[in-house]
Design a protein around this motif. Structure first.
Motif, mmCIF file in Angstrom:
data_model
loop_
_atom_site.group_PDB
_atom_site.id
_atom_site.type_symbol
_atom_site.label_atom_id
_atom_site.label_comp_id
_atom_site.label_asym_id
_atom_site.label_seq_id
_atom_site.Cartn_x
_atom_site.Cartn_y
_atom_site.Cartn_z
ATOM 1 N N LYS A 1 -47.495 -8.464 25.733
ATOM 2 C CA LYS A 1 -48.449 -9.402 26.321
ATOM 3 C C LYS A 1 -47.728 -10.455 27.156
ATOM 4 O O LYS A 1 -48.189 -10.821 28.248
ATOM 5 N N ILE A 2 -46.607 -10.960 26.647
ATOM 6 C CA ILE A 2 -45.823 -11.942 27.402
ATOM 7 C C ILE A 2 -45.296 -11.322 28.689
ATOM 8 O O ILE A 2 -45.387 -11.906 29.778
ATOM 9 N N TYR A 3 -44.729 -10.125 28.561
ATOM 10 C CA TYR A 3 -44.200 -9.423 29.737
ATOM 11 C C TYR A 3 -45.304 -9.217 30.778
ATOM 12 O O TYR A 3 -45.107 -9.486 31.974
ATOM 13 N N GLN A 4 -46.461 -8.739 30.345
ATOM 14 C CA GLN A 4 -47.554 -8.450 31.280
ATOM 15 C C GLN A 4 -48.040 -9.721 31.964
ATOM 16 O O GLN A 4 -48.391 -9.695 33.158
ATOM 17 N N ASP B 1 -25.156 -7.578 35.630
ATOM 18 C CA ASP B 1 -25.530 -8.993 35.679
ATOM 19 C C ASP B 1 -26.485 -9.393 34.560
ATOM 20 O O ASP B 1 -26.799 -10.578 34.417
ATOM 21 N N ASN B 2 -26.959 -8.415 33.808
ATOM 22 C CA ASN B 2 -27.912 -8.723 32.737
ATOM 23 C C ASN B 2 -27.150 -9.066 31.456
ATOM 24 O O ASN B 2 -26.577 -8.191 30.817
ATOM 25 N N PRO B 3 -27.133 -10.338 31.055
ATOM 26 C CA PRO B 3 -26.320 -10.741 29.901
ATOM 27 C C PRO B 3 -26.887 -10.257 28.564
ATOM 28 O O PRO B 3 -26.212 -10.359 27.539
ATOM 29 N N PHE B 4 -28.125 -9.734 28.577
ATOM 30 C CA PHE B 4 -28.762 -9.313 27.334
ATOM 31 C C PHE B 4 -28.627 -7.812 27.076
ATOM 32 O O PHE B 4 -28.969 -7.344 25.991
ATOM 33 N N LEU B 5 -28.121 -7.061 28.062
ATOM 34 C CA LEU B 5 -28.169 -5.610 27.967
ATOM 35 C C LEU B 5 -27.332 -5.057 26.822
ATOM 36 O O LEU B 5 -27.782 -4.173 26.079
ATOM 37 N N SER B 6 -26.092 -5.548 26.672
ATOM 38 C CA SER B 6 -25.253 -5.038 25.587
ATOM 39 C C SER B 6 -25.856 -5.365 24.235
ATOM 40 O O SER B 6 -25.806 -4.573 23.289
ATOM 41 N N ARG B 7 -26.491 -6.558 24.136
ATOM 42 C CA ARG B 7 -27.161 -6.919 22.889
ATOM 43 C C ARG B 7 -28.375 -6.022 22.632
ATOM 44 O O ARG B 7 -28.686 -5.684 21.488
ATOM 45 N N PHE B 8 -29.045 -5.614 23.705
ATOM 46 C CA PHE B 8 -30.192 -4.729 23.567
ATOM 47 C C PHE B 8 -29.787 -3.393 22.961
ATOM 48 O O PHE B 8 -30.461 -2.857 22.081
ATOM 49 N N TYR B 9 -28.660 -2.837 23.427
ATOM 50 C CA TYR B 9 -28.220 -1.552 22.896
ATOM 51 C C TYR B 9 -27.742 -1.678 21.447
ATOM 52 O O TYR B 9 -27.771 -0.696 20.687
ATOM 53 N N GLN B 10 -27.314 -2.851 21.061
ATOM 54 C CA GLN B 10 -26.904 -3.061 19.665
ATOM 55 C C GLN B 10 -28.100 -3.282 18.748
ATOM 56 O O GLN B 10 -28.118 -2.809 17.604
ATOM 57 N N ASP B 11 -29.102 -4.013 19.241
ATOM 58 C CA ASP B 11 -30.280 -4.323 18.434
ATOM 59 C C ASP B 11 -31.472 -4.424 19.373
ATOM 60 O O ASP B 11 -31.793 -5.507 19.870
ATOM 61 N N ARG B 12 -32.117 -3.291 19.624
ATOM 62 C CA ARG B 12 -33.180 -3.247 20.630
ATOM 63 C C ARG B 12 -34.334 -4.176 20.283
ATOM 64 O O ARG B 12 -34.915 -4.820 21.162
ATOM 65 N N GLN B 13 -34.701 -4.249 19.028
ATOM 66 C CA GLN B 13 -35.835 -5.065 18.638
ATOM 67 C C GLN B 13 -35.587 -6.548 18.919
ATOM 68 O O GLN B 13 -36.479 -7.269 19.376
ATOM 69 N N LEU C 1 -36.876 -7.615 35.213
ATOM 70 C CA LEU C 1 -38.082 -7.816 36.023
ATOM 71 C C LEU C 1 -37.872 -8.900 37.066
ATOM 72 O O LEU C 1 -38.164 -8.708 38.252
ATOM 73 N N LEU C 2 -37.354 -10.041 36.642
ATOM 74 C CA LEU C 2 -37.150 -11.154 37.575
ATOM 75 C C LEU C 2 -36.055 -10.836 38.588
ATOM 76 O O LEU C 2 -36.138 -11.242 39.758
ATOM 77 N N GLN C 3 -35.043 -10.106 38.154
ATOM 78 C CA GLN C 3 -33.978 -9.713 39.071
ATOM 79 C C GLN C 3 -34.513 -8.798 40.164
ATOM 80 O O GLN C 3 -34.237 -8.998 41.357
ATOM 81 N N ARG C 4 -35.289 -7.795 39.780
ATOM 82 C CA ARG C 4 -35.839 -6.861 40.770
ATOM 83 C C ARG C 4 -36.809 -7.569 41.697
ATOM 84 O O ARG C 4 -36.828 -7.303 42.908
ATOM 85 N N ALA C 5 -37.605 -8.465 41.135
ATOM 86 C CA ALA C 5 -38.537 -9.224 41.972
ATOM 87 C C ALA C 5 -37.790 -10.075 42.991
ATOM 88 O O ALA C 5 -38.206 -10.179 44.154
ATOM 89 N N ALA C 6 -36.689 -10.676 42.571
ATOM 90 C CA ALA C 6 -35.894 -11.496 43.487
ATOM 91 C C ALA C 6 -35.269 -10.636 44.591
ATOM 92 O O ALA C 6 -35.194 -11.068 45.756
ATOM 93 N N GLN C 7 -34.824 -9.431 44.246
ATOM 94 C CA GLN C 7 -34.260 -8.539 45.251
ATOM 95 C C GLN C 7 -35.305 -8.174 46.302
ATOM 96 O O GLN C 7 -35.022 -8.166 47.507
ATOM 97 N N ALA D 1 -33.408 -7.966 21.120
ATOM 98 C CA ALA D 1 -33.070 -8.362 22.491
ATOM 99 C C ALA D 1 -33.946 -7.718 23.556
ATOM 100 O O ALA D 1 -33.696 -7.897 24.745
ATOM 101 N N ALA D 2 -34.985 -7.003 23.166
ATOM 102 C CA ALA D 2 -35.784 -6.259 24.138
ATOM 103 C C ALA D 2 -36.467 -7.166 25.157
ATOM 104 O O ALA D 2 -36.418 -6.910 26.357
ATOM 105 N N LEU D 3 -37.099 -8.244 24.695
ATOM 106 C CA LEU D 3 -37.876 -9.076 25.623
ATOM 107 C C LEU D 3 -37.002 -9.784 26.658
ATOM 108 O O LEU D 3 -37.293 -9.692 27.862
ATOM 109 N N PRO D 4 -35.932 -10.491 26.271
ATOM 110 C CA PRO D 4 -35.114 -11.122 27.317
ATOM 111 C C PRO D 4 -34.464 -10.112 28.255
ATOM 112 O O PRO D 4 -34.315 -10.388 29.453
#
Length: 228
Positions: free
Chosen positions: A120-123, A54-66, A77-83, A68-71
């Protein structure tokens, strides 16, 4: 064969002191989701699973971690919190469950993947969330060398994982080892799965179940020999 073994184990669980909430953890490719599902089948537990698809950014993260890392990190984080919130709205402490993630490890990924400003944004987001996290009765940490993880990821052939490299797996492995070196919040079972296959090998699985049912408190290491 798997169903028959699960039924046999189930018959022997009567009277056993079972952990009501188990969290299975470990780096990508180590088999945590497969083990969580199989344990849930054996114990007749509900599952709480990461929804990586369900994470639309994951494939982009593996292609370019820098890039797509934050989204990617914030989405998880938000998905796990919602669960967790959905469980809290129900009755999260009564049903018996097995999860394939530990909420406490989420900042681990953030420190590995994010730069200083992104962290810092994540925290800030993490601290704003009101997380009523259930404490597991048992945490299972699966570990294997990065080379073994790489082989297993390649073998399962998931398209979005093709760009995962050994350097990233090595860094992730080190972060996991450091995290669980200091983890004391719940009973912990550390399993070396480099040479065993508790998903497909019945003896490996049976011995693992027998061992985890004996754990009540503290830290335990399970480093068995493979069954051929």
């Amino acid at each position: 064969m798997v169903d028959a073994l699960s039924k046999t184990i189930n018959l022997e669980l009567n009277g056993a002191s079972m952990p009501r909430f188990i969290a299975v953890e470990g780096p990508i490719g180590v088999g945590k989701t497969s083990l969580a599902k199989r344990l849930a089948e054996t114990f007749s537990y509900e599952t709480l699973l990461e929804r990586t698809a369900d994470n639309p950014f994951l494939s982009r993260f593996y292609q370019d971690r820098q890039a797509a890392a934050l989204p990617t990190q914030l989405h998880f984080l938000l998905q796990r919190a919602a669960q967790i919130e959905a469980l809290r709205q129900g009755d999260m402490f009564q049903p018996q469950r097995i999860a394939d993630f530990l909420m406490d490890k989420d900042p681990l990924f953030a420190r590995v993947t994010l730069d200083a400003d992104e962290l810092k944004i994540y925290q800030a987001v993490y601290q704003q969330l009101s997380l009523n996290k259930p404490l597991p009765d048992l945490v299972i940490y699966l570990q294997a060398p990065a080379t073994v993880l790489m082989e297993r990821i390649s073998a399962r052939g998931v398209a979005s994982e093709r760009n995962i490299d050994l350097a990233y797996l090595t860094e992730l492995n080190e972060a996991y080892m450091e995290f669980f070196h200091y983890y004391e919040a719940a009973p912990l079972l550390i399993i070396n799965v480099a040479d065993i296959d508790p998903i497909n090998n019945e003896d490996d699985y049976r011995n693992l179940v027998d061992y985890l049912l004996s754990i009540k408190t503290g830290r335990h290491y399970y480093n068995p020999q493979a069954h051929l």
